[in-house]
Design an enzyme around this catalytic site. Structure first.
Site, short mmCIF file in Angstrom:
data_model
loop_
_atom_site.label_atom_id
_atom_site.label_comp_id
_atom_site.label_asym_id
_atom_site.label_seq_id
_atom_site.Cartn_x
_atom_site.Cartn_y
_atom_site.Cartn_z
N ARG A 101 -1.95 17.32 -28.41
CA ARG A 101 -2.71 17.98 -27.34
C ARG A 101 -2.47 19.46 -27.51
O ARG A 101 -1.31 19.92 -27.42
CB ARG A 101 -2.25 17.50 -25.96
CG ARG A 101 -2.79 18.35 -24.83
CD ARG A 101 -2.62 17.71 -23.48
NE ARG A 101 -3.49 16.56 -23.34
CZ ARG A 101 -3.74 15.95 -22.19
NH1 ARG A 101 -3.19 16.37 -21.07
NH2 ARG A 101 -4.55 14.92 -22.15
N HIS A 128 -12.17 15.68 -25.92
CA HIS A 128 -11.16 14.70 -25.48
C HIS A 128 -11.65 13.31 -25.92
O HIS A 128 -12.04 12.48 -25.08
CB HIS A 128 -10.98 14.79 -23.96
CG HIS A 128 -9.70 14.20 -23.46
ND1 HIS A 128 -8.77 13.57 -24.28
CD2 HIS A 128 -9.18 14.13 -22.19
CE1 HIS A 128 -7.75 13.15 -23.54
NE2 HIS A 128 -7.98 13.48 -22.28
N GLN A 131 -10.24 9.96 -24.40
CA GLN A 131 -10.68 9.76 -23.01
C GLN A 131 -12.05 9.09 -22.96
O GLN A 131 -12.24 8.10 -22.25
CB GLN A 131 -10.73 11.11 -22.28
CG GLN A 131 -11.22 11.02 -20.86
CD GLN A 131 -10.23 10.28 -19.97
OE1 GLN A 131 -9.07 10.67 -19.90
NE2 GLN A 131 -10.66 9.23 -19.30
N ASP A 227 -14.78 15.67 -13.16
CA ASP A 227 -13.49 16.14 -13.68
C ASP A 227 -13.18 17.44 -12.94
O ASP A 227 -14.06 18.02 -12.28
CB ASP A 227 -13.61 16.37 -15.20
CG ASP A 227 -12.30 16.81 -15.86
OD1 ASP A 227 -11.23 16.71 -15.22
OD2 ASP A 227 -12.35 17.26 -17.03
N CYS A 267 -11.56 11.26 -15.06
CA CYS A 267 -10.55 11.10 -16.11
C CYS A 267 -9.14 11.25 -15.57
O CYS A 267 -8.18 10.79 -16.19
CB CYS A 267 -10.81 12.09 -17.24
SG CYS A 267 -10.81 13.80 -16.68
N ARG A 295 -7.08 3.66 -21.22
CA ARG A 295 -6.53 4.62 -22.19
C ARG A 295 -5.53 3.90 -23.10
O ARG A 295 -5.50 4.12 -24.32
CB ARG A 295 -5.82 5.79 -21.47
CG ARG A 295 -6.70 6.69 -20.62
CD ARG A 295 -7.68 7.50 -21.45
NE ARG A 295 -7.02 8.29 -22.47
CZ ARG A 295 -6.49 9.51 -22.30
NH1 ARG A 295 -6.56 10.09 -21.12
NH2 ARG A 295 -5.92 10.16 -23.30
N1 CP Z 1 -7.02 12.10 -18.50
C1 CP Z 1 -5.95 12.65 -19.14
O1 CP Z 1 -5.99 13.00 -20.33
O2 CP Z 1 -4.84 12.75 -18.36
P1 CP Z 1 -3.50 13.50 -18.72
O3 CP Z 1 -3.78 14.97 -18.71
O4 CP Z 1 -2.54 13.08 -17.65
O5 CP Z 1 -3.06 13.05 -20.09
N1 NVA Z 2 -10.80 18.99 -18.34
C1 NVA Z 2 -9.45 18.68 -17.98
C2 NVA Z 2 -9.11 17.31 -18.46
C3 NVA Z 2 -7.71 16.87 -18.13
C4 NVA Z 2 -7.42 15.49 -18.65
C5 NVA Z 2 -8.52 19.73 -18.58
O1 NVA Z 2 -8.72 20.12 -19.74
O2 NVA Z 2 -7.61 20.19 -17.88
#
Ligand code: CP
Ligand code: NVA
Length: 311
Positions: A101, A128, A131, A227, A267, A295
């Site tokens: 990430r 993502h 997701q 989101d 998400c 997930r």
């Molecule tokens: N939806 C998602 O990726 O959640 P986290 O940020 O908790 O990993």
């Molecule tokens: N769009 C959000 C998704 C989190 C899972 C972010 O990037 O913070």
């Protein structure tokens, strides 16, 4: 066989995606998973916070017999200036796959370029993919596990053109789905992303629309997805965004415009009272925790496909 990465959802073919759904559904039914990662270490590198991605990958890797090595980015020499190509070539000699990430998608591309092992995107500023595969699985399970049934749905994403909605636009284009993004003026998708998604939709028979009117977008929807308005890394824009996105809040008035059987996706993590109300996320249409559970299952399938056969 050359290694395969999952950086963008477009790294998979529609056939790959259908196969992942089948494998994930099979894993979900079984109490014990096959130990396909026995003797393998998968490093999980996190440059941003995470609950679902981190824990579902760690738990999934353990269930498949592997060892999840969790590395917050601060503990790596990367944060003291070691280059990504050097880090990539070193880690490739120790572990069997990387989940990352990262703040910048380009960093993940560089990591994959210099790694001799599969790299899986666990969220970047651009995409993502894990997701949206879990999201797709959640809808597919509820629609008789038939992709043809998903093509009949009106899938509406209310809010930001961010990593999640970008992967959804591409996924919809690839699979021939009907996807509507409702977002405020000034927050539309980047032209290159839109062009790519529209090109895919043109070839697959899909439909892709970007609207500025949330009420019109929600009309007759089968799926309403939202989101956060301010993604990780955009905190300095928070107050401006809160104003711009207010009309796009997923509330009961918008749900009333959708089909009676509409399902609500998010998400997570959610900011209740901002992009979604408590009533909607806790209401009868919400399937957000089934979505979160998936997930785990889809990522196990991804690991089996990409890391199960790596050296
Ligand atoms: N939806 C998602 O990726 O959640 P986290 O940020 O908790 O990993
Ligand atoms: N769009 C959000 C998704 C989190 C899972 C972010 O990037 O913070």
């Amino acid at each position: 066989m050359p290694k395969r990465d999952l950086l963008s959802i477009t790294d998979l073919t529609p056939r790959d995606i259908e196969a992942l759904l089948q494998v994930a559904a099979g894993l979900k039914k079984r109490a014990k998973s096959p130990h396909i990662l026995a003797g393998k270490t998968i490093a999980l590198i996190f440059e941003k916070p995470s609950t679902r991605t981190l824990v579902s990958f760690a738990s999934g890797i353990h269930a498949l017999g592997g060892f999840p090595l969790v590395l917050q980015s601060e503990v790596l020499q990367w944060k003291r200036g070691e280059t990504i190509p050097d880090m990539a070539r070193t880690l490739s000699r120790y572990v069997h796959a990387l989940v990352i990430r990262a703040r910048q998608h380009q960093d993940v591309e560089t990591l994959a370029k210099y790694s001799g092992i599969p790299v899986i995107n666990g969220l970047t500023d651009s995409e993502h993919p894990c997701q949206v595969l879990a999201d797709l699985m959640t809808l597919w399970e509820r629609r008789g596990r038939k992709m043809s049934h998903l093509r009949k749905l009106k899938i509406v994403f209310l809010g930001d053109s961010n990593n999640v909605s970008a992967s959804w636009m591409l996924l919809s284009g690839m699979l021939g789905l009907n996807f509507v993004l409702a977002c405020p003026r000034g927050y539309e998708p980047q032209p290159d992303l839109l062009q790519k998604a529209k090109g895919l939709a043109g070839a697959s028979g899909g439909r892709l629309e970007v609207l500025q009117d949330p009420a019109r977008a929600a009309e007759g929807a089968d799926v309403l997805y939202t989101d956060v308005w301010t993604s990780m890394g955009q905190e300095s824009e928070e107050s401006r965004r809160r104003l711009a996105f207010q009309p796009f809040q997923l509330n009961e008035a918008l749900v009333a415009r959708a089909k009676p059987g509409v399902v609500i996706l998010h998400c997570l993590p959610a900011r209740r009272g901002e992009e979604i109300t408590d009533q909607v996320i806790e209401g009868p249409h919400s399937i957000v925790f089934d979505q979160a559970e998936n997930r785990l299952h889809i990522q196990k399938a991804i690991l089996m496909k990409l890391a199960g056969r790596a050296r």
